[in-house]
Every structure is written in structure tokens, then in C-alpha cells.
Design an enzyme around this catalytic site. Structure first.
Site, PDB file in Angstrom:
ATOM      1  CD  GLU A 148     -20.540  19.862 -15.425  1.00 51.34           C
ATOM      2  OE1 GLU A 148     -20.710  18.784 -16.017  1.00 51.34           O
ATOM      3  OE2 GLU A 148     -21.006  20.093 -14.301  1.00 51.34           O
TER       4      GLU A 148
ATOM      5  CD  GLU B 164     -24.616  22.492 -14.371  1.00 47.35           C
ATOM      6  OE1 GLU B 164     -24.777  21.306 -14.023  1.00 47.35           O
ATOM      7  OE2 GLU B 164     -24.149  22.811 -15.471  1.00 47.35           O
TER       8      GLU B 164
HETATM    9  C1  GAL Z   1     -23.842  18.760 -15.309  1.00 42.99           C
HETATM   10  C2  GAL Z   1     -23.988  19.398 -16.690  1.00 42.99           C
HETATM   11  C3  GAL Z   1     -25.421  19.757 -17.000  1.00 42.99           C
HETATM   12  C4  GAL Z   1     -26.326  18.604 -16.643  1.00 42.99           C
HETATM   13  C5  GAL Z   1     -26.144  18.266 -15.194  1.00 42.99           C
HETATM   14  C6  GAL Z   1     -27.018  17.144 -14.706  1.00 42.99           C
HETATM   15  O1  GAL Z   1     -22.742  17.944 -15.262  1.00 42.99           O
HETATM   16  O2  GAL Z   1     -23.210  20.553 -16.791  1.00 42.99           O
HETATM   17  O3  GAL Z   1     -25.520  20.082 -18.373  1.00 42.99           O
HETATM   18  O4  GAL Z   1     -26.033  17.524 -17.451  1.00 42.99           O
HETATM   19  O5  GAL Z   1     -24.831  17.857 -14.994  1.00 42.99           O
HETATM   20  O6  GAL Z   1     -26.728  16.795 -13.387  1.00 42.99           O
END
Ligand code: GAL
EC number: 3.2.1.23
Length: 680
Positions: free
Chosen positions: A148, A303
């Protein structure tokens, strides 16, 4: 670009947070849950390189082998997302500095300036070491570069950045006179004589020069992109056949993902819709945007969360079934992978209350792990969807540079949000299950019948001509208020708004009337009256006909919405922000004219999208209601439900509340028997 032959399923895995015996347990649970891919080592720089130039891969070798033995492939992190403590101690000037001159310290993550020379050198060395180590490992399926980018630090204002900014400006404008001209520095006596007088847009007494600020957005985006490209170059050289990606964040303003997407092999992105919001419309919009970045190529949801995050004020869990439902909603819009943050819920650290596939308390009947396992089993049956595409006849223009420019300060209305104006048009398509792509104003528009341009404030050279051709050839272009106002340097087009779009739209706008937040006016057309908010344009017709006029205020009776015939097509201008009823009706008329229809008759809160291969059509139907609905499938077709395998003829199909159907469609009803045989 298929990473695996089935839908990718898994999540971020952080084994360094756990003792070795848990790694075996994890691999067993992953196998049981149908996990086939995990993202590994994303935050592991300090563990892989515990001191300057000393590498320890022993633990990672072991983890990768264990996973591979359990049928789990690796999306390997390049570990550059967080510089280790020893690095920061050695190079304290690698820490980023904000616009007020405050240094952002070590102790969370992403604490680096993208233009720091030693950072670049160390990142390159690390990435090469990792790539060389694992280039032949059969588990390696994909590279997960950094993480990110810019999520927490999207702009740095340090001296390294100042030097790099001046160089960037010199390359762009060649002479200082040209820069002065483009930035309009005669305003407020801001003229520069030398390049080294120019600084990043640090904290200043009042409004900063908007053209300078706009260029800083561009420069920072380019600086961070360069970091990615440096890693990419090494990975490509060492592992030419392994796809490279970095996880995007959907509606993330600082990075121009259309530009970035040219350099990834597959788009991956992270999405965390808030369960409190109800229908995940913005999530759908971002799925469509992310799919569009590489012209419709399927993407991976890298994610999402099984249940709840930990970074909102109140972190509400997804109710039972919703994780599955939203996963299918993502697949419906072009995902070939459903991944989570993270595999096992952390015991310590800032994310210990963030949901995971394996929660803190696991027995194997646990709700979350059970839902994860059931979804994993289902997705195994849906490998047939991998690589299939969505065909859209409607496009919405989305342009990052326009986003930066239209939200700079000192505007007629400083509370307008680009994303939310875009979303108000998108919503009407979403509700009607009309497939839509996102495009830039300079993209090839020939395959679309309708193009919508919400708040296209900035029109860069050549873009107007592209839109003109689209309309001349028969397309409908629908443009909203506050469009066609400035050039690429945020300088106003003189001679009447909307500047270079005037001839296509057959109007000119003489004045803006921004509305206070509570103000509601009305527009009327030949089918009724509708509320409008946010904005009114004082429009003069110059060839166009009015479709609606304002009802109240000193411009009552003047046109609010207009239509102009241009070439074989038409330009529609919406000089206010009408309510959903009006926008929906207007769009329905446009779609009817172009014979644009959804795949099936619309049922409220039921999302339907169609993915196609050369051979098959797949209908994905998602019932967001908590009650059963009936959808009507054409009777002359046969279908197979890919989840339960059953074949049936078209007609009424009942879908339970919070449930989905994934249907493979064939045209000939008579072929049902052979179809059943074919699927065994
Ligand atoms: C994303 C990040 C992850 C984790 C996740 C939690 O932004 O890439 O490492 O922090 O959020 O929601």
C-alpha cells in the site's frame, strides 16, 4: 494473467509473529480451509536483514517449504514496506518530514522519504537478495512489492524531496520563464528567478499557489512510482516469468493508479467497506474502477477482512454470511482472487483487534473460521470463472489529475468531493445492474455508447478532441456542472465555461451559484419536479435545447439540464446536482435510446453482473436482502448453478436472503441433457 488455475484464496501471513510450531498448525488449517495462496514477508525487512548487509533467510526458507508441502503457493513480499530500526538509526534523515517540518519517527510503519538515496540503495540490495534466493522455488507464484504505497505517508517535504522536485520541474518546463507562466506566478508576486528558489508546497501563511500544489501531487506520485519501478526492474530481471503487483487502495487520492497500472502485471487492491453502510456501493464502484485500470483484465482482491477492522471509531463485525456475499460481489465485478488481511489474528501490536481468518480463540467450529472454510470449498468449484471478462457499454470518466485539481482550495464550492459526485452517477448504474467501466478522458472510447463525465474540472490538451470524436461518431456524452474549467496547470479557459467542451454541449455558463449545504432548489422537466442541491449554473443556450429548468431563486426558468445534437451523437449537460430520481430517469432515457439493458430484470438490492469467456456466459447474482427473492431467467436458456452443480431450464429462480447464485448460461434450452452430462 492467471496466477493460479483456480480462484486465488488466502491472505497476508505473518509467521514471524508466531513460534515455529504454529507454522505447522497454520499450514494444516490453511489446507483445511482451501487456502492456495498467501502473501508473505511484507513487513519482514528487519527479520530478513537483521543488520546492515547481513541476511538471514533460514526462517523464511522453512516457512515457504512447509506451506508448499501443504499445497499453498506464495505471493512473496519484497519486505520493503518498513525500514528496520538499525537503518533509521544509521540514516535518521531517511525519516519523512511533513509540510510543517515535523519529522515522522520510527515506531509504526512506512517511515521513509521516497527520495532518500541510501534508502533506494538498501531497498535494491534487499529485493535482489530475496529474488535470487527464491527465484527457483516452485511455491513462488507472484511478487507483492512493498505494501500500500503512500498509505500513511503520501508526501514528504524534506530537503531531498526539494532537490528532486526542482529537477522534476526543470525536466517538465525546461525554462524558469515557462514555469512562471504555467504557475501564474505574477499573481501575489510569486515570480522565481532561479530553480533553487522553488520549494515543496510547505506550510505557508494562506492559500498556496494551486499550480505548485498540483505539480507536487504529480511529483510525489512519480517519486513513489519510481520506488516501485526500481524494485520491479530487479524482479523482472531475476524472475522474468513471475507476475509482479503491488496492492492498491481503490479510492486513494495521492496515487494515479491508471498510471501505475501500466507497470503491474495484475491489479491487486485492498478493500474494507464498513458493514454499517449497508449496500457496499462504493466497494462495487472501486471493483469496477480497479478492473478498468488494466482495460478489464481480472484483478485480485488482495485484502479484505473476515469480520471487523480495528481502525474505525467503532469496529462493527460483518454479520454471518456477509463476508461470503461481498466476496461474490467482488468476483461478480471481475476478481479472480479473494484474499484477506490477515491469516492469523495478531497477539500484540496495533492490529491485535483486527479480524482475521483464524481469530484469537479458535476451535474448529468457530463462526469466522467456518465461514472461511466454507467459502474456500465453494471457490474451488469456480475455477471456470478465472480469466472471464465483463462487457460494458457505458463508461464513467475518472481522472486522478482532475481529482487533485478539483479539490485544491480556493474554489467556488470547497465542500464538493470528486468521489462522491462520481458515486452519485455510479449509484444509478449500480441500482439498475448496468455494467460500467471507468476510463480516462484520453482513452479509446469507441466501444462505449454512453460516457459520463462527472465534474471533469480539468480538461487537458487533446482530451476535448477525444470526447468530440466520441460524440461525433454517435455516442452520448453526459457532463456534469463544474467541468471544462481549467487546463493541466489549473489555468482557467477563457471565453465561457465549460471551455473546450462548449461546442459539444451547445451552451455556455456565465456564472456559478454554489449552494450552502442546507439549500435545496427544484428543477422541472416535462415529467415533473425534482430536488437539486449543491450547485446551479447560469446557462445560456448556444444550440442546445433545455431538458429541465430551475424552479426557484433569481435564475428561475433558466435551463438546468440541456441536450445538444453534435455529429451523430449528443452532449447532455447537467448544470446542477439533481436528486437520484431525476438522474435515474435521465440515464434510463439515454440507455433506452442506445438499447443498453441489464442482463436480467432488476430486483431491488439484488446485484447481477455477467462475466464472459469466448465460450460461456456466467451470471453472478447477489441477494443483499435478508429475505428470499425471485429472479426471472429467460425461458429459452439452460443454466447450471456452479455452486451446487444443478442444471435447470430458465424461468423463476428463488434465491435466499444473503445468498448468491453463480450460473453458467447456454443459449439452447434443448441441450439440458447433454449439458448435465458434460458437467457430470
Ligand atoms: C491495510 C494494510 C495491512 C493492514 C490492514 C488492516 O491497509 O495493508 O497491512 O494494516 O490494512 O486493515
Amino acid at each position: 494473467m492467471n496466477i493460479l488455475s483456480s480462484i486465488c484464496y488466502g491472505g497476508d501471513y505473518n509467521p514471524e509473529q508466531w513460534p515455529e510450531k504454529i507454522w505447522y498448525e497454520d499450514a494444516r488449517l490453511m489446507q483445511r480451509a482451501g487456502v492456495n495462496l498467501v502473501s508473505l514477508g511484507i513487513f519482514s525487512w528487519g527479520k530478513i536483514e537483521p543488520s546492515d548487509g547481513v541476511f538471514d533467510f533460514g526462517w523464511l526458507d522453512k516457512v515457504i517449504d512447509i506451506l508448499y508441502d501443504h499445497g499453498v503457493y506464495i505471493n512473496l513480499g519484497t519486505a520493503t514496506a518498513t525500514t528496520p530500526a538499525w537503518f533509521v538509526k544509521k540514516y535518521p534523515d531517511s525519516l519523512p518530514i511533513d509540510e510543517s517540518g515535523v519529522i515522522l519517527s520510527f515506531g509504526s510503519r512506512q517511515h521513509y522519504c521516497p527520495n532518500h538515496p541510501q534508502l533506494i540503495m538498501h531497498m535494491k540490495r534487499l529485493v535482489r537478495a530475496i529474488a535470487e534466493r527464491y527465484k527457483k522455488h516452485p511455491a513462488l507464484k507472484m511478487w507483492h512489492v512493498n505494501n500500500e504505497y503512500a498509505c500513511h505517508v503520501s508526501r514528504c517535504f524534506c530537503e531531498n524531496c526539494a532537490v528532486a522536485f526542482r529537477k522534476w520541474l526543470k525536466e517538465r518546463y525546461k525554462t524558469i520563464d515557462e514555469l512562471n507562466e504555467r504557475w501564474g506566478t505574477n499573481f501575489w508576486g510569486q515570480r522565481y528567478n532561479n530553480w533553487d528558489e522553488i520549494n515543496p508546497p510547505r506550510k505557508v501563511p494562506t492559500f498556496i499557489n494551486p499550480s505548485q500544489e498540483l505539480d507536487y501531487y504529480r511529483f510525489m506520485n512519480d517519486s513513489i512510482l519510481k520506488l516501485f519501478l526500481r524494485e520491479r526492474e530487479i524482479l523482472r530481471e531475476v524472475t522474468p516469468d513471475i507476475p509482479i503487483s503491488t496492492n492498491f487502495m481503490g479510492p486513494f487520492k495521492p496515487l494515479n493508479y491508471f498510471q501505475w497500472a501500466q507497470y503491474v502485471d495484475i491489479v491487486t487492491w485492498d478493500s474494507y467497506p464498513d458493514p454499517r453502510e449497508g449496500l457496499p456501493i462504493q466497494h462495487a464502484m472501486m471493483n469496477d474502477l480497479m478492473r478498468s485500470l488494466r482495460k478489464g483484465q481480472p484483478f485480485i482482491l488482495m485484502e479484505q477482512v473476515t469480520s471487523h477492522v480495528n481502525w474505525r471509531d467503532i469496529n462493527v463485525p460483518k454479520p454471518p454470511g456477509v463476508m461470503r456475499l461481498w466476496s461474490y460481489a467482488t468476483i461478480a465485478r471481475g476478481a479472480d482472487g479473494i484474499m484477506f488481511f490477515q491469516w492469523r489474528q495478531s497477539r500484540a501490536g496495533a492490529e491485535k483487534f483486527h479480524g482475521a481468518m483464524v481469530p484469537h480463540f479458535l476451535n474448529e467450529n468457530n463462526r469466522i473460521y467456518t465461514e472461511v472454510t466454507e467459502l474456500g470449498k465453494e471457490l474451488k468449484k469456480l475455477g471456470c470463472l478465472v480469466g472471464s471478462r465483463i462487457k460494458a457499454e457505458v463508461a464513467i470518466i475518472f481522472d486522478w489529475e482532475n481529482w487533485w485539481a478539483v479539490e485544491l482550495g480556493s474554489k467556488p464550492h470547497n465542500k464538493l468531493k470528486y468521489i462522491s459526485i462520481v458515486e452519485s452517477y455510479y449509484k444509478e448504474l449500480y441500482k439498475r445492474n448496468i455494467a460500467v467501466d471507468f476510463v480516462r478522458p484520453s482513452d479509446d472510447l469507441t466501444k462505449y455508447k454512453v460516457v459520463i463525465a462527472p465534474m471533469l474540472y480539468m480538461v487537458k490538451e487533446g482530451e476535448d478532441e477525444n470526447l468530440r470524436q466520441f460524440v461525433a461518431n454517435g455516442g452520448t456524452l453526459l457532463v456534469s456542472f463544474f467541468s471544462g474549467i481549467v487546463d493541466e496547470n489549473d489555468r482557467v479557459y477563457l471565453g465561457g465555461y465549460p471551455g473546450p467542451l462548449r461546442d459539444i454541449l451547445g451552451i455556455f455558463v456565465e456564472e456559478f451559484v454554489p449552494y450552502p449545504e442546507i439549500k435545496v432548489n427544484k428543477i422541472y422537466s416535462n415529467d415533473g419536479e425534482y430536488d437539486c442541491t449543491k450547485w446551479a449554473d447560469i446557462i445560456h443556450l448556444d444550440g442546445a435545447e433545455p431538458l429541465a429548468a430551475f424552479k426557484g431563486d433569481w435564475y428561475a426558468g433558466l435551463p438546468a439540464v440541456t441536450r445538444n445534437c453534435y455529429g451523430k451523437g449528443e452532449g447532455i449537460y447537467v448544470g446542477t446536482h439533481p436528486n437520484s430520481n431525476y438522474l435515474g430517469r435521465l440515464l434510463e432515457q439515454v440507455f433506452a435510446k442506445h438499447h443498453i439493458n441489464p442482463a436480467l430484470e432488476v430486483v431491488e438490492n439484488v446485484e447481477m453482473q455477467q462475466r464472459e469467456t469466448d465460450e460461456w456466459k456466467y451470471l453472478i447474482i447477489i441477494n443483499h436482502n435478508d429475505y428470499e427473492v425471485t429472479v426471472s431467467l429467460p425461458k429459452d436458456k439452460t443454466y447450471q448453478n456452479m455452486i451446487d452443480g444443478k442444471c435447470f431450464r430458465g424461468g423463476e429462480l428463488r434465491i435466499q436472503g444473503v445468498d448468491v447464485a453463480v450460473l453458467r448460461e447456454r443459449d439452447e434450452a434443448g441441450k439440458l441433457e447433454s449439458l448435465s452430462k458434460f458437467f457430470g
